[in-house]
Design a protein around this motif. Structure first.
Motif, PDB file in Angstrom:
ATOM      1  N   ILE A  68       1.106  -1.143  -0.093  1.00 52.09           N
ATOM      2  CA  ILE A  68       0.221   0.095  -0.230  1.00 52.09           C
ATOM      3  C   ILE A  68       0.803   1.543  -0.124  1.00 52.09           C
ATOM      4  CG2 ILE A  68      -1.733   0.909   1.155  1.00 52.09           C
ATOM      5  CD1 ILE A  68      -2.705  -1.309   0.353  1.00 52.09           C
ATOM      6  N   ALA A  69       0.600   2.089  -1.321  1.00 48.61           N
ATOM      7  CA  ALA A  69       1.732   3.463  -1.640  1.00 48.61           C
ATOM      8  C   ALA A  69       0.829   4.184  -1.083  1.00 48.61           C
ATOM      9  CB  ALA A  69       2.153   3.652  -2.271  1.00 48.61           C
ATOM     10  N   THR A  70       0.985   5.315  -0.008  1.00 46.91           N
ATOM     11  CA  THR A  70      -0.010   7.017   0.151  1.00 46.91           C
ATOM     12  C   THR A  70       0.429   7.963  -0.184  1.00 46.91           C
ATOM     13  OG1 THR A  70      -0.992   5.881   2.402  1.00 46.91           O
ATOM     14  CG2 THR A  70      -0.429   8.469   2.064  1.00 46.91           C
ATOM     15  N   LYS A  71       0.307   8.726  -1.360  1.00 44.14           N
ATOM     16  CA  LYS A  71       0.684   9.631  -2.287  1.00 44.14           C
ATOM     17  C   LYS A  71       0.011  11.308  -2.186  1.00 44.14           C
ATOM     18  CE  LYS A  71       2.674  11.179  -6.399  1.00 44.14           C
ATOM     19  NZ  LYS A  71       3.736  11.332  -5.855  1.00 44.14           N
ATOM     20  N   SER A  72       0.237  11.725  -1.115  1.00 44.14           N
ATOM     21  CA  SER A  72      -0.556  13.414  -1.257  1.00 44.14           C
ATOM     22  C   SER A  72      -1.901  12.728  -0.585  1.00 44.14           C
ATOM     23  CB  SER A  72      -1.154  14.332  -2.622  1.00 44.14           C
ATOM     24  OG  SER A  72       0.252  14.140  -3.194  1.00 44.14           O
ATOM     25  N   GLY A  73      -1.757  12.244   0.543  1.00 48.57           N
ATOM     26  CA  GLY A  73      -3.230  11.768   1.268  1.00 48.57           C
ATOM     27  C   GLY A  73      -4.521  10.215   0.643  1.00 48.57           C
ATOM     28  N   THR A  74      -3.639   9.959  -1.022  1.00 55.50           N
ATOM     29  CA  THR A  74      -4.516   9.435  -1.511  1.00 55.50           C
ATOM     30  C   THR A  74      -3.983   7.759  -1.366  1.00 55.50           C
ATOM     31  OG1 THR A  74      -5.113  10.867  -3.312  1.00 55.50           O
ATOM     32  CG2 THR A  74      -5.928   8.906  -3.087  1.00 55.50           C
ATOM     33  N   ARG A  75      -4.185   6.974  -0.823  1.00 52.82           N
ATOM     34  CA  ARG A  75      -3.672   5.092  -0.641  1.00 52.82           C
ATOM     35  C   ARG A  75      -3.976   4.186  -2.026  1.00 52.82           C
ATOM     36  NH1 ARG A  75      -6.226   5.757   4.364  1.00 52.82           N
ATOM     37  NH2 ARG A  75      -4.723   5.583   6.280  1.00 52.82           N
ATOM     38  N   TYR A  76      -2.963   4.079  -2.691  1.00 57.02           N
ATOM     39  CA  TYR A  76      -3.293   2.788  -3.697  1.00 57.02           C
ATOM     40  C   TYR A  76      -2.411   1.471  -3.148  1.00 57.02           C
ATOM     41  CZ  TYR A  76      -2.781   7.722  -6.253  1.00 57.02           C
ATOM     42  OH  TYR A  76      -2.945   9.013  -6.695  1.00 57.02           O
ATOM     43  N   LEU A  77      -3.289   0.220  -4.179  1.00 53.55           N
ATOM     44  CA  LEU A  77      -2.819  -0.656  -4.235  1.00 53.55           C
ATOM     45  C   LEU A  77      -1.643  -0.655  -5.124  1.00 53.55           C
ATOM     46  CD1 LEU A  77      -2.995  -4.088  -2.333  1.00 53.55           C
ATOM     47  CD2 LEU A  77      -5.044  -4.116  -4.172  1.00 53.55           C
ATOM     48  N   VAL A  78      -0.440  -1.488  -5.053  1.00 52.20           N
ATOM     49  CA  VAL A  78      -0.007  -1.774  -5.513  1.00 52.20           C
ATOM     50  C   VAL A  78       0.018  -3.650  -5.640  1.00 52.20           C
ATOM     51  CG1 VAL A  78       2.911  -1.861  -6.224  1.00 52.20           C
ATOM     52  CG2 VAL A  78       2.461   0.141  -4.620  1.00 52.20           C
ATOM     53  N   ALA A  79      -0.398  -3.422  -6.851  1.00 47.57           N
ATOM     54  CA  ALA A  79      -0.327  -5.421  -7.177  1.00 47.57           C
ATOM     55  C   ALA A  79       0.093  -5.849  -8.579  1.00 47.57           C
ATOM     56  CB  ALA A  79      -1.480  -6.002  -7.184  1.00 47.57           C
ATOM     57  N   ASP A  80       0.299  -7.609  -8.659  1.00 50.57           N
ATOM     58  CA  ASP A  80       0.987  -7.551  -9.658  1.00 50.57           C
ATOM     59  C   ASP A  80      -0.694  -7.916 -10.890  1.00 50.57           C
ATOM     60  OD1 ASP A  80       2.782  -7.996 -11.915  1.00 50.57           O
ATOM     61  OD2 ASP A  80       3.969 -10.154 -11.074  1.00 50.57           O
ATOM     62  N   THR A  81      -0.716  -8.295 -11.680  1.00 52.66           N
ATOM     63  CA  THR A  81      -1.760  -8.296 -12.971  1.00 52.66           C
ATOM     64  C   THR A  81      -0.846  -8.806 -14.415  1.00 52.66           C
ATOM     65  OG1 THR A  81      -1.551  -6.295 -13.967  1.00 52.66           O
ATOM     66  CG2 THR A  81      -2.380  -6.440 -11.941  1.00 52.66           C
ATOM     67  N   ASP A  82      -1.762 -10.249 -14.590  1.00 50.02           N
ATOM     68  CA  ASP A  82      -1.360 -10.166 -16.372  1.00 50.02           C
ATOM     69  C   ASP A  82      -0.831  -9.628 -16.710  1.00 50.02           C
ATOM     70  OD1 ASP A  82      -2.919 -12.533 -14.918  1.00 50.02           O
ATOM     71  OD2 ASP A  82      -4.381 -12.653 -15.828  1.00 50.02           O
ATOM     72  N   HIS A  83      -1.230  -8.244 -17.039  1.00 49.51           N
ATOM     73  CA  HIS A  83      -0.715  -7.049 -17.413  1.00 49.51           C
ATOM     74  C   HIS A  83       1.045  -6.290 -16.734  1.00 49.51           C
ATOM     75  CE1 HIS A  83      -4.310  -7.764 -20.264  1.00 49.51           C
ATOM     76  NE2 HIS A  83      -4.569  -7.448 -19.155  1.00 49.51           N
ATOM     77  N   GLY A  84       0.841  -6.765 -16.086  1.00 53.33           N
ATOM     78  CA  GLY A  84       2.534  -6.437 -15.327  1.00 53.33           C
ATOM     79  C   GLY A  84       2.150  -5.563 -13.596  1.00 53.33           C
ATOM     80  N   LEU A  85       2.816  -4.881 -13.014  1.00 54.28           N
ATOM     81  CA  LEU A  85       2.347  -4.032 -11.855  1.00 54.28           C
ATOM     82  C   LEU A  85       1.695  -2.737 -12.393  1.00 54.28           C
ATOM     83  CD1 LEU A  85       5.820  -3.623  -9.882  1.00 54.28           C
ATOM     84  CD2 LEU A  85       4.593  -5.433  -9.602  1.00 54.28           C
ATOM     85  N   ARG A  86       0.884  -2.949 -11.628  1.00 57.93           N
ATOM     86  CA  ARG A  86       0.112  -1.693 -11.874  1.00 57.93           C
ATOM     87  C   ARG A  86      -0.515  -0.882 -10.263  1.00 57.93           C
ATOM     88  NH1 ARG A  86       0.938  -2.736 -15.988  1.00 57.93           N
ATOM     89  NH2 ARG A  86      -0.120  -2.644 -17.756  1.00 57.93           N
ATOM     90  N   THR A  87      -1.162   0.128 -10.261  1.00 59.44           N
ATOM     91  CA  THR A  87      -1.692   0.623  -9.339  1.00 59.44           C
ATOM     92  C   THR A  87      -3.625   0.494  -8.799  1.00 59.44           C
ATOM     93  OG1 THR A  87      -1.370   2.613  -9.818  1.00 59.44           O
ATOM     94  CG2 THR A  87       0.802   1.695  -8.871  1.00 59.44           C
ATOM     95  N   PHE A  88      -3.762   0.714  -7.952  1.00 59.49           N
ATOM     96  CA  PHE A  88      -5.361   0.993  -8.202  1.00 59.49           C
ATOM     97  C   PHE A  88      -5.849   1.665  -7.019  1.00 59.49           C
ATOM     98  CE2 PHE A  88      -4.378  -3.249  -9.886  1.00 59.49           C
ATOM     99  CZ  PHE A  88      -4.815  -3.544 -10.787  1.00 59.49           C
ATOM    100  N   ARG A  89      -6.540   2.774  -6.665  1.00 58.88           N
ATOM    101  CA  ARG A  89      -6.900   3.659  -5.921  1.00 58.88           C
ATOM    102  C   ARG A  89      -7.961   2.692  -4.864  1.00 58.88           C
ATOM    103  NH1 ARG A  89      -7.829  10.035  -6.829  1.00 58.88           N
ATOM    104  NH2 ARG A  89      -8.994   9.714  -5.134  1.00 58.88           N
ATOM    105  N   VAL A  90      -6.889   2.907  -3.446  1.00 52.98           N
ATOM    106  CA  VAL A  90      -7.730   2.123  -2.176  1.00 52.98           C
ATOM    107  C   VAL A  90      -9.573   2.867  -2.470  1.00 52.98           C
ATOM    108  CG1 VAL A  90      -8.167   1.859   0.365  1.00 52.98           C
ATOM    109  CG2 VAL A  90      -5.794   1.714  -1.372  1.00 52.98           C
ATOM    110  N   ASP A  91      -8.983   4.247  -2.742  1.00 51.01           N
ATOM    111  CA  ASP A  91     -11.378   4.213  -2.385  1.00 51.01           C
ATOM    112  C   ASP A  91     -11.793   4.044  -4.207  1.00 51.01           C
ATOM    113  OD1 ASP A  91     -10.117   5.861  -4.256  1.00 51.01           O
ATOM    114  OD2 ASP A  91     -10.387   8.059  -2.976  1.00 51.01           O
ATOM    115  N   ARG A  92     -11.446   3.630  -4.557  1.00 49.38           N
ATOM    116  CA  ARG A  92     -12.496   3.161  -6.067  1.00 49.38           C
ATOM    117  C   ARG A  92     -12.565   1.313  -6.010  1.00 49.38           C
ATOM    118  NH1 ARG A  92      -9.467   6.839 -10.700  1.00 49.38           N
ATOM    119  NH2 ARG A  92     -10.136   8.860  -9.533  1.00 49.38           N
TER     120      ARG A  92
END
Length: 343
Positions: free
Chosen positions: A174-198
């Motif tokens: 989990i990474a936090t940038k400017s107060g927004t959290r992102y899930l860092v995850a591996d997928t079939d298309h490589g590393l991706r980020t997903f906003r936690v609030d979405r």
């Protein structure tokens, strides 16, 4: 500094079966001679530290002796409690965090405890969303647990303007940038980020998460963040802004806007970066006549379409819309430059 260094040396000894003066010197960023003196000082103070000469020798704690010292300095303790506040908006903070802080206060030496409690009273952090749409917490705990326990997830994800979709991911951090959290995850298309609030749902599949060999979260985040930043400034449009519009523009665009020197009529040249001209147009549409774009045909077309749609929806038949209040009258429009044909 000497007392702090001795505590750090003791804590370093606790993490190793045996250390050399050279290893301690590298850890504390001091000379080898200073590190040796610190080890000798610990032994002289009654800490069960002994040295063994010869190849494979070094310094060790007798019987794996340990200490309850935290190793935190007074400024570090004050910074920690100032950040978290007394209860950190108790209604919205994980109870485990508050329990951990109370335990830390009790573990501190008396001279440091007073400063920690004073720092805790000096600030507060409230995570409540003013809009009432604080959906992030619903999934955050599940995502954090999956990262720690290395469990594969099936997540629902809702991008703005798109129908929600599902995908299988391998949570890595989990990474936090400017107060927004992102899930860092591996997928079939490589590393991706997903906003936690979405993230709308997070269900364990029962399979373990696969961690890429040599994965390092800080390194991966820097690479992913650079890609996102490149996409955020993929297009640049130029225009001019009416006097007094700067605060509105900065609130909308932050560092993605640059100003030129104001013209005699008071209007200021601007350059605006964004993911695409159409996106920039949508962000500026609410400013009406306060901003005029000059050299981006796609953005001008998008603004004209937005204006026509709003006029059709809200304007009275045969009646021109009222000008926006407090909007300076725009001087005659500068001719838009001709579009350059693609090369």
């Amino acid at each position: 500094m000497r007392a702090d260094r001795l505590v750090a040396a003791l804590l370093f000894l606790q993490t190793r079966q045996r250390v050399t003066a050279a290893e301690l010197a590298a850890e504390l960023d001091v000379s080898e001679r200073t590190a040796r003196r610190d080890l000798e000082a610990l032994a002289s103070a009654g800490v069960p530290v002994y040295s063994q000469a010869g190849q494979g020798g070094g310094w060790s704690l007798v019987g794996g002796a340990r200490t309850d010292l935290t190793g935190l300095t007074a400024p570090e303790i004050r910074a920690l409690f100032l950040l978290t506040g007394p209860d950190t908006a108790a209604a919205s903070t994980d109870p485990r965090t508050r329990t951990a802080l109370r335990k830390l206060v009790r573990a501190l030496p008396a001279p440091l405890r007073e400063g920690a409690e004073a720092a805790a009273r000096a600030g507060i952090s409230d995570g409540t969303d003013w809009t009432g749409a604080d959906t992030e917490k619903t999934q955050l705990a599940a995502l954090q647990r999956a990262v720690i326990e290395e469990r594969e997830l099936r997540i629902g994800y809702a991008r703005p303007g798109r129908a929600p979709s599902e995908r299988t991911v391998h949570p890595l951090g989990i990474a936090t940038k400017s107060g927004t959290r992102y899930l860092v995850a591996d997928t079939d298309h490589g590393l991706r980020t997903f906003r936690v609030d979405r993230v709308t749902s997070a269900t364990e599949t029962g399979a373990p998460a696969v961690r890429p060999e040599g994965f390092d979260l800080p390194t991966a985040w820097r690479t992913l963040a650079a890609r996102m930043e490149d996409r955020m400034v993929a297009a640049t449009v130029r225009g001019r802004a009416a006097p007094g519009t700067e605060p509105l523009l900065e609130g909308l665009l932050g560092a993605r806007i640059r100003y030129g020197h104001p013209a005699p009529d008071g209007w200021t040249p601007v350059e605006i970066d964004g993911p695409a001209p159409e996106v920039i147009a949508a962000q500026l549409a609410g400013l009406g006549a306060r901003v005029e774009l000059l050299d981006a045909p796609e953005a001008r077309t998008a603004l004209a379409r937005i204006g026509a749609e709003l006029t059709a929806l809200y304007g009275e038949q045969g009646q021109a819309p009222e000008p926006a209040p407090d909007t300076p009258e725009a001087p005659p429009r500068a001719p838009a430059p001709a579009a350059t044909p693609p090369g």
